[in-house]
Write a protein that holds these residues in place. Structure first.
Motif, PDB file in Angstrom:
ATOM      1  N   ALA A  84      29.041  43.593  37.666  1.00 17.81           N
ATOM      2  CA  ALA A  84      28.782  44.664  38.622  1.00 17.81           C
ATOM      3  C   ALA A  84      30.003  44.991  39.471  1.00 17.81           C
ATOM      4  O   ALA A  84      30.208  46.134  39.871  1.00 17.81           O
ATOM      5  CB  ALA A  84      27.611  44.269  39.528  1.00 17.81           C
ATOM      6  N   ASP A  85      30.851  43.992  39.749  1.00 19.43           N
ATOM      7  CA  ASP A  85      31.996  44.182  40.634  1.00 19.43           C
ATOM      8  C   ASP A  85      33.239  43.639  39.956  1.00 19.43           C
ATOM      9  O   ASP A  85      33.384  42.421  39.792  1.00 19.43           O
ATOM     10  CB  ASP A  85      31.749  43.463  41.958  1.00 19.43           C
TER      11      ASP A  85
ATOM     12  N   GLU B  14      34.828  39.746  39.874  1.00 14.09           N
ATOM     13  CA  GLU B  14      35.009  39.035  38.612  1.00 14.09           C
ATOM     14  C   GLU B  14      36.447  38.546  38.456  1.00 14.09           C
ATOM     15  O   GLU B  14      36.698  37.441  37.938  1.00 14.09           O
ATOM     16  CB  GLU B  14      34.615  39.929  37.443  1.00 14.09           C
ATOM     17  N   LEU B  15      37.420  39.339  38.895  1.00 14.00           N
ATOM     18  CA  LEU B  15      38.814  38.897  38.846  1.00 14.00           C
ATOM     19  C   LEU B  15      39.014  37.635  39.675  1.00 14.00           C
ATOM     20  O   LEU B  15      39.676  36.680  39.237  1.00 14.00           O
ATOM     21  CB  LEU B  15      39.747  40.002  39.350  1.00 14.00           C
ATOM     22  N   ASP B  16      38.466  37.608  40.872  1.00 16.19           N
ATOM     23  CA  ASP B  16      38.593  36.416  41.724  1.00 16.19           C
ATOM     24  C   ASP B  16      37.983  35.195  41.043  1.00 16.19           C
ATOM     25  O   ASP B  16      38.546  34.096  41.089  1.00 16.19           O
ATOM     26  CB  ASP B  16      37.892  36.655  43.066  1.00 16.19           C
ATOM     27  N   ARG B  17      36.846  35.400  40.399  1.00 15.11           N
ATOM     28  CA  ARG B  17      36.185  34.290  39.716  1.00 15.11           C
ATOM     29  C   ARG B  17      37.052  33.767  38.566  1.00 15.11           C
ATOM     30  O   ARG B  17      37.217  32.551  38.390  1.00 15.11           O
ATOM     31  CB  ARG B  17      34.823  34.755  39.187  1.00 15.11           C
TER      32      ARG B  17
ATOM     33  N   CYS C  51      47.788  37.670  33.236  1.00 10.88           N
ATOM     34  CA  CYS C  51      47.186  38.936  33.684  1.00 10.88           C
ATOM     35  C   CYS C  51      45.728  38.951  33.248  1.00 10.88           C
ATOM     36  O   CYS C  51      45.421  38.597  32.093  1.00 10.88           O
ATOM     37  CB  CYS C  51      47.910  40.145  33.086  1.00 10.88           C
ATOM     38  N   ILE C  52      44.853  39.357  34.141  1.00 10.60           N
ATOM     39  CA  ILE C  52      43.419  39.407  33.852  1.00 10.60           C
ATOM     40  C   ILE C  52      42.885  40.785  34.240  1.00 10.60           C
ATOM     41  O   ILE C  52      43.218  41.305  35.304  1.00 10.60           O
ATOM     42  CB  ILE C  52      42.644  38.318  34.619  1.00 10.60           C
ATOM     43  N   TRP C  53      42.067  41.374  33.370  1.00  8.61           N
ATOM     44  CA  TRP C  53      41.415  42.643  33.693  1.00  8.61           C
ATOM     45  C   TRP C  53      39.904  42.439  33.717  1.00  8.61           C
ATOM     46  O   TRP C  53      39.371  41.485  33.134  1.00  8.61           O
ATOM     47  CB  TRP C  53      41.781  43.726  32.672  1.00  8.61           C
ATOM     48  N   ALA C  54      39.205  43.345  34.356  1.00  8.18           N
ATOM     49  CA  ALA C  54      37.738  43.325  34.375  1.00  8.18           C
ATOM     50  C   ALA C  54      37.228  44.750  34.535  1.00  8.18           C
ATOM     51  O   ALA C  54      37.849  45.571  35.217  1.00  8.18           O
ATOM     52  CB  ALA C  54      37.219  42.449  35.514  1.00  8.18           C
ATOM     53  N   ASP C  55      36.127  45.031  33.867  1.00  8.79           N
ATOM     54  CA  ASP C  55      35.429  46.302  34.068  1.00  8.79           C
ATOM     55  C   ASP C  55      33.934  46.030  33.985  1.00  8.79           C
ATOM     56  O   ASP C  55      33.513  44.883  34.154  1.00  8.79           O
ATOM     57  CB  ASP C  55      35.894  47.364  33.058  1.00  8.79           C
TER      58      ASP C  55
END
Length: 223
Positions: free
Chosen positions: A130-131, A135-138, A185-189
């Protein structure tokens, strides 16, 4: 004088209205509703129908994606799994519980074509998020590609980078203690979270950010 009759009698509709002994049929219920009420009701019904269709079909929602690691990404080819890749895949698979936000996990090492040497580790998970920022922080606390058994490793120089044409959010950072540092590097959507870990120890966060958008374009596909 008593026999004198009125000089004028009501006629037509006036006669009917004046004659209280004659019952007058009430108007049908649909004749008593104003035009504004009819229009308002029609608008409400149309909106309800549209929302119902959207909820059932997913119309208007952003497209759903999944991670599908390719055999080749640009000048990098997928290499046979090492013990580290197998261990990381197993560790991430522990998150695939019935109540988890994750549904699938992909992990692979990539290196220059013909070299047999891994320079990138690519990790991707499909699910529902959802966010993107949350999710990046996790995931930055998940120790992707960890080379130590420490419970936590320092994260330095974390920065927000453009996520590319697929949207969402992406951050890059340097992770680890001196001598064991790596760029990540990490992405999230909404439906995927993934990342690229530099295995060579020589790639800057700026360069890895560009490579990560290329990798993401190659491995994130419509579900």
């Amino acid at each position: 004088m008593e026999n004198e009759e009125p000089t004028e009698r009501p006629t037509g509709l006036r006669a009917i209205w004046a004659n209280t002994l004659e019952p007058v049929a009430p108007l049908p219920w649909y004749r008593t509703v104003s035009r504004k009420v009819w229009i308002g009701g029609a608008v409400v019904v149309a909106l309800f129908a549209g929302l119902t269709v959207a909820a059932v079909t997913g119309a208007g929602a952003p497209p759903s994606h999944r991670i599908a690691l390719a055999d080749r990404i640009g000048d990098q080819e997928r290499l046979p799994d090492t013990d580290e890749i197998t261990a990381e895949r197993w560790r991430l698979h522990q998150n695939l519980t019935a109540l988890s936000r994750y549904r699938d996990v992909e992990v692979a090492g990539y290196g220059p074509v013909g070299s047999g040497r891994s320079t990138l580790r690519v990790v991707g998970m499909t699910g529902g998020f959802a966010d993107a920022r949350e999710e990046l922080d996790r995931q930055f606390g998940a120790h992707w590609g960890a080379r130590t058994t420490r419970d936590s490793e320092p994260i330095r120089s974390r920065r927000d980078y453009p996520a590319g044409p697929l949207g969402g959010a992406m951050d890059c950072a340097v992770v680890g203690v001196p001598g064991e540092e790596r760029t990540i590097c990490i992405w999230a959507d909404g439906t995927t979270v993934g990342g690229v870990v530099d295995e060579s120890g020589t790639t800057s966060t700026d360069d890895l950010a560009k490579r990560t958008t290329e990798v993401r374009t190659a491995v994130e596909v419509e579900a």
